[in-house]
Design an enzyme around this catalytic site. Structure first.
Site, short mmCIF file in Angstrom:
data_model
loop_
_atom_site.label_atom_id
_atom_site.label_comp_id
_atom_site.label_asym_id
_atom_site.label_seq_id
_atom_site.Cartn_x
_atom_site.Cartn_y
_atom_site.Cartn_z
N GLU A 177 0.83 -1.21 0.00
CA GLU A 177 0.00 0.00 0.00
C GLU A 177 0.87 1.26 0.00
OE1 GLU A 177 -3.19 0.14 -0.36
OE2 GLU A 177 -3.96 -1.80 0.27
N ARG A 181 0.68 3.80 -3.20
CA ARG A 181 0.08 5.11 -2.95
C ARG A 181 1.17 6.17 -2.81
NH1 ARG A 181 -5.50 4.18 0.40
NH2 ARG A 181 -5.65 1.94 0.12
N ASP A 306 -5.42 -9.49 -8.42
CA ASP A 306 -5.61 -8.46 -9.47
C ASP A 306 -4.37 -7.81 -10.08
OD1 ASP A 306 -5.21 -7.15 -7.02
OD2 ASP A 306 -7.19 -6.25 -6.94
N GLU A 466 -12.35 1.25 -9.96
CA GLU A 466 -12.04 0.34 -11.08
C GLU A 466 -12.94 0.49 -12.30
OE1 GLU A 466 -12.26 -0.62 -7.88
OE2 GLU A 466 -10.11 -0.80 -7.50
N THR A 554 -1.08 1.10 -10.41
CA THR A 554 -2.36 0.54 -10.00
C THR A 554 -3.15 1.50 -9.12
OG1 THR A 554 -3.43 -1.51 -9.31
CG2 THR A 554 -1.64 -0.69 -7.91
#
Ligand SMILES: *[C@@H]1O[C@H](CO)[C@@H](O)[C@H](O)[C@H]1NC(C)=O
Ligand SMILES: *[C@@H]1O[C@H](CO)[C@@H](O)[C@H](O)[C@H]1NC(C)=O
Ligand SMILES: *[C@@H]1O[C@H](CO)[C@@H](O)[C@H](O)[C@H]1NC(C)=O
Ligand SMILES: *[C@@H]1O[C@H](CO)[C@@H](O)[C@H](O)[C@H]1NC(C)=O
Length: 563
Positions: A177, A181, A306, A466, A554
């Site tokens: 994360e 980010r 994913d 998404e 992503t």
């Protein structure tokens, strides 16, 4: 930029010294003529050497050496190309999305500036991501893209004062994360502004998290104790966590000139490429960190799986196809997914979806997650990059389903996942990540049918991106304006149901219209980083942050494709 302006002010200050003291020059000249030939030669060589050193120093200061490493400089567009605009409707919509970003940012700025998240109902703040201000960092490039420059400037000034090498006491940082980010947010904001402070901070984050890879195999642990400079030990990590940091570390290597980041992260790809799998191209979600084997968990293109698949394609795009490994791995995975994981609704033959498989890749679960709605965008991007026209047809069908997940609820917002009925009338669904149990769709746990699919227990919409991500890519690749209409409808329902007086809030149950009871007082940073950015780009000219020049990580942070 900062370097050249600093240099010219030094030049101005030094001018009076050079031209003001005439008598000094005259005395020097007289001394020069009194010297013999050898001394003159020695002095001349000395003077030339000093001048040469000064000139090369100036070149290094003015011309950024990292730019030289990167090759020719690409001009950075900070404004929407007004001569290639997409019409008045788009302009109005784009401005509405920008106003939404400004509303969310202003609330965050007023009540939570520098904290991780604003709680948009109570106006409280929280620091559940380590307290480094993840919303602020995740928002940087969105502010820049939307020309919110004053806000961007304030945010950068704050970031420059954050110490990423030190964490709150007792906090272990979630590796993946933090990379997708914060490291990515800093890197893309740096590429847009060329503000050196951002690259320094990106390096600080990248370095602080590098100990994650210190396992016997080189597979990363999922959390890092930043203060102790080591990973928090664990036995396993999921493929999305271990395999969605490669683009970020590669970009960090490119911008710093230090190859260690890319090399370290690439090892994960090599290990998983060679590892034994239940079916070619399909990877069970859990990796045993001690052995590098994948022998537990299900197979999914939803959460925990994913972005592992997404990053095969994106590393291929980023490196301009110079390594055949990524495209081979991507194509193997997509071929297997199409063969074993894609089905259609028994109620609506136009509604295709991607379900999950168990560990052995034999049992199928007809559960379609909102998270999986990134797949159509990925397929479209892959179809264009790798010339796979069939993938684009599938992408269109999946995008239709993802839109229906919004269009068929009372609020117009989508639930976390929906369930489909298979031909036998039964469905399979896992409750947890390892629990892959058979569930009868007529049983009490599955309460409501949404014309083609059912809702499960979790019907929340947490402002996820998404679907609008796929809409933006689908529009750019097909040129079909329907994707803009769908995106606009979703945006209006986000405004209608989730907007609070200070920002936007996650919604507890999209099948309920009791709005005041449904707002959960939570706004994840990806709403500003991704959802609003993709909507803004959907209504922008296609050459603004073109997919030919940028690859989005992503978390929707655009990275310049390697030159
Ligand atoms: C939160 O902030 C907004 C905007 O400043 C304000 O209108 C609202 O009353 C505040 N809510 C609470 C619960 O304080
Ligand atoms: C890496 O792990 C070894 C033990 O396995 C330990 O001795 C070493 O200090 C660790 N280094 C870092 C940077 O975490
Ligand atoms: C969305 O739902 C409305 C009814 O609520 C329907 O009229 C419309 O056709 C739907 N859109 C699509 C693309 O199916
Ligand atoms: C607008 O941009 C697109 C994509 O870059 C390009 O193909 C088209 O020619 C441009 N149109 C104008 C009027 O410049």
């Amino acid at each position: 930029m900062a370097y050249s302006s600093r240099y010219s002010s030094e030049m101005r200050d030094s001018q009076p010294l050079l031209y003001g003291k005439r008598s000094l020059w005259r005395r020097l000249a007289a001394k020069w003529y009194r010297l013999d030939r050898t001394s003159r030669v020695v002095f001349s060589i000395l003077a030339l050497t000093i001048c040469g050193a000064m000139v090369s120093r100036i070149i290094i200061e003015v011309v950024d050496p990292f730019d030289l490493l990167r090759g020719p400089q690409v001009t950075i567009k900070s404004k929407v190309d007004k001569n290639n605009d997409t019409g008045d409707t788009d302009k109005v919509r784009r401005q509405a999305v920008r106003a939404a970003m400004k509303h969310a940012w202003d609330g965050y700025s007023k009540y939570a500036f520098g904290h991780d998240e604003l709680q948009p109902v109570s106006n409280m703040s929280n620091d559940k991501w380590g307290g480094w201000g993840v919303t602020l960092i995740d928002s940087l490039d969105t502010l820049h893209i939307m020309d919110l420059h004053e806000e961007f400037r304030q945010a950068v000034t704050h970031v420059a004062s954050v110490d990423f090498s030190h964490a709150q006491d007792g906090f272990t940082t979630p590796f993946f994360e933090m990379i997708i980010r914060s490291l990515a947010g800093l890197l893309s904001a740096y590429e847009m502004s060329l503000d050196r402070r951002l690259l320094e901070k990106a390096k600080q984050v990248g370095d602080a998290l590098l100990p994650a890879f210190n396992s016997s195999t080189g597979i990363p642990y999922s959390r890092v104790d930043v203060n102790a400079g080591r990973a928090a030990p664990s036995n396993r990590v999921c493929i999305a966590e271990a395999g969605t940091v490669q683009l970020e570390y590669w970009k960090l290597s490119e911008l710093t000139g230090n190859p260690i980041y890319h090399k370290t992260a690439q090892r994960v790809v090599d290990i998983l490429d060679k590892a034994e799998k239940p079916h070619k191209g399909l990877y069970p979600i859990w990796i045993d960190i001690g052995t590098g084997k994948m022998n537990s968990g299900q197979i999914t293109f939803g959460g925990m799986g994913d972005s592992w698949y997404e990053y095969m394609l994106k590393q291929h795009i980023y490196s301009r196809g110079t390594h055949s490994q990524y495209s081979r791995m991507y194509e193997e995975s997509i071929d297997a997914m199409k063969e074993k994981m894609v089905k259609k609704s028994v109620f609506d033959p136009d509604m295709y979806y991607v379900g999950d498989l168990d560990l052995s890749a034999t049992r199928f679960s007809p559960k379609f997650q909102h998270l999986t709605c990134f797949v159509p965008g990925m397929l479209a991007l892959g179809s264009k990059t790798l010339d796979r026209p069939d993938d684009l047809e599938l992408a269109k069908k999946l995008t239709y389903t993802c839109f229906q997940m919004y269009n068929k609820t009372k609020t117009g917002l989508s639930a976390e996942y929906v369930l489909f009925r298979d031909e036998s009338g039964k469905g399979l669904t896992g409750k947890g990540t390892d629990d892959f149990a058979t569930v009868d769709l007529d049983s009490a746990t599955i309460a409501e049918q949404g014309d083609g699919f059912y809702f499960g227990n979790d019907r929340s919409y947490i402002l996820r991106p998404e679907t609008v991500e796929s809409l933006m890519i689908m529009y750019r690749i097909t040129g079909d304006k329907i994707y803009k209409e769908w995106g606009w409808q979703i945006f209006l329902d986000i405004e209608k149901w989730t907007k609070t007086s200070s920002a936007y809030s996650a919604y507890h149950d999209v099948t309920s219209i009791k709005r005041n009871e449904m707002l959960t007082d939570s706004m994840e940073s990806f709403f500003l980083a991704e959802t609003l950015k993709y909507l803004y780009l959907l209504f922008s000219p296609v050459n603004y942050y073109s997919l030919d020049d940028y690859v989005f990580n992503t978390e929707a942070h655009p990275f310049k494709i390697m030159s």
